[in-house]
Design an enzyme around this catalytic site. Structure first.
Site, short mmCIF file in Angstrom:
data_model
loop_
_atom_site.label_atom_id
_atom_site.label_comp_id
_atom_site.label_asym_id
_atom_site.label_seq_id
_atom_site.Cartn_x
_atom_site.Cartn_y
_atom_site.Cartn_z
NE ARG A 32 42.64 -29.99 18.72
CZ ARG A 32 41.13 -30.38 19.32
NH1 ARG A 32 40.25 -30.40 18.21
NH2 ARG A 32 41.29 -31.16 20.40
CE LYS A 187 54.35 -38.10 35.87
NZ LYS A 187 54.90 -37.20 35.29
CB SER A 250 60.33 -33.59 35.14
OG SER A 250 59.22 -33.35 35.27
#
Length: 322
Positions: A32, A187, A250
């Site tokens: 972008r 999840k 994560s």
């Protein structure tokens, strides 16, 4: 030679670009910010998002959106909460193009998943979603990774499966886009809860119980929306759940752990599970679906419950059969 376009030059988009370029495709990687694209062209590396991995010559970074047009497939690799705005801005150009969502979550305003958002703006396209247990760094390094490629139209799904698979990136086809979307979205919520458990020092046994009960919630919601149970037991559900609830890579797990420890978390890091928890808690309440873990995550993220209050509330729930 085939050309694949990727809209979104974050870590995951860049990782996919590297894997596909190594497999022999020409890849157009759109950022972008034109300055970001120029920096990648000059340095042959995405220094800010995926440092230390060289971009193959087959990748062309660009800040010009029109450069994506005409590709054999366009992968939308951006945060879920920015997808609606992106489609609103570019839907006239994208409508009818082969679009593959590479984001996980539920849009906070509309309650739609990625393929639903795409269809709402690009009705002439047949959208697919690429999801499952994966980290951008593993994909970029060429480590073995298996994902789900879900598309309602089987023929389109098979063509995309063949196009986007590489020796190290193995794609499994599905027509259950709802199950694949919800598995990937939910999840992240359970990963936040798992991080909270670890951060609060509640132990690995508690984390295992939380993951198990969280998975049961995922299945309940997915079934209510017509998803297939087998999809939730596959890569885009259980597989992704295990990875994000147990790895420091994560972002959702790390965010939850910070909450459990009472520490601040970098606001510049996208945590899809936080907005997803809010959206899903509302949906579950409106439809009468029992989702206590998700509800507590939404309350903790929203600041209406402390970690201690949420833990006490979950442990005080009535005993019942599994």
């Amino acid at each position: 030679m085939t050309r694949i376009a990727i809209a979104g030059a974050g870590a995951f988009g860049t990782g996919l670009a590297i894997a596909l370029a190594r497999a022999g495709h020409q890849v157009t990687l759109w950022a972008r910010d034109p300055a970001h694209a120029l920096h990648m062209r000059e340095r042959h590396e995405n220094v800010t998002r995926l440092p230390g991995v060289r971009l193959p010559e087959a990748i062309t970074p660009t800040g010009i959106f029109a450069d994506l047009v005409g590709a054999d497939a366009i992968l939308l690799a951006m945060p879920m909460q920015t997808l609606a705005g992106f489609l609103a801005e570019h839907h006239l150009t994208l409508n009818g193009a082969p679009l593959v969502a590479c984001c996980k979550g539920i849009d906070l305003r509309s309650g739609l998943g990625p393929t639903g958002l795409i269809l709402s703006r690009c009705p002439e396209s047949t959208p697919a979603i690429l999801t499952g247990p994966s980290f951008a760094t593993d994909i970029a390094r060429g480590l073995p990774t298996a994902l789900t490629l879900a598309c309602r139209d089987s023929a389109t799904g098979k063509a995309l499966q063949k196009l986007l698979s590489t020796p190290a990136l193995r794609l499994y086809q599905s027509t259950d886009t709802i199950g694949a979307e919800l598995g990937g979205a939910l999840k992240n919520v359970i990963a936040i809860a798992s991080g909270i458990v670890v951060g609060a020092g509640l132990g690995d046994s508690a984390r295992a119980a939380l993951m198990t009960r969280g998975f049961a919630e995922m299945v309940r919601l997915a079934q209510a929306f017509g998803a297939e149970t087998e999809t939730l037991s596959g890569l885009s559900g259980l597989g992704d759940l295990v990875l994000t609830c147990t790895s420091d890579q994560s972002r959702n797990f790390r965010y939850g752990r910070a909450l459990g420890q009472g520490k601040d978390f970098d606001t510049a890091i996208t945590v899809e599970g936080a907005t997803t928890a809010t959206a899903v808690a509302t949906i579950a309440k409106d439809r009468g679906i029992d989702m206590p873990v998700t509800t507590m995550v939404a309350a903790v993220v929203g600041g209406t419950y402390s970690v201690a209050d949420a833990t006490e509330a979950l442990l005080a729930r009535p005993l019942k059969e599994e």
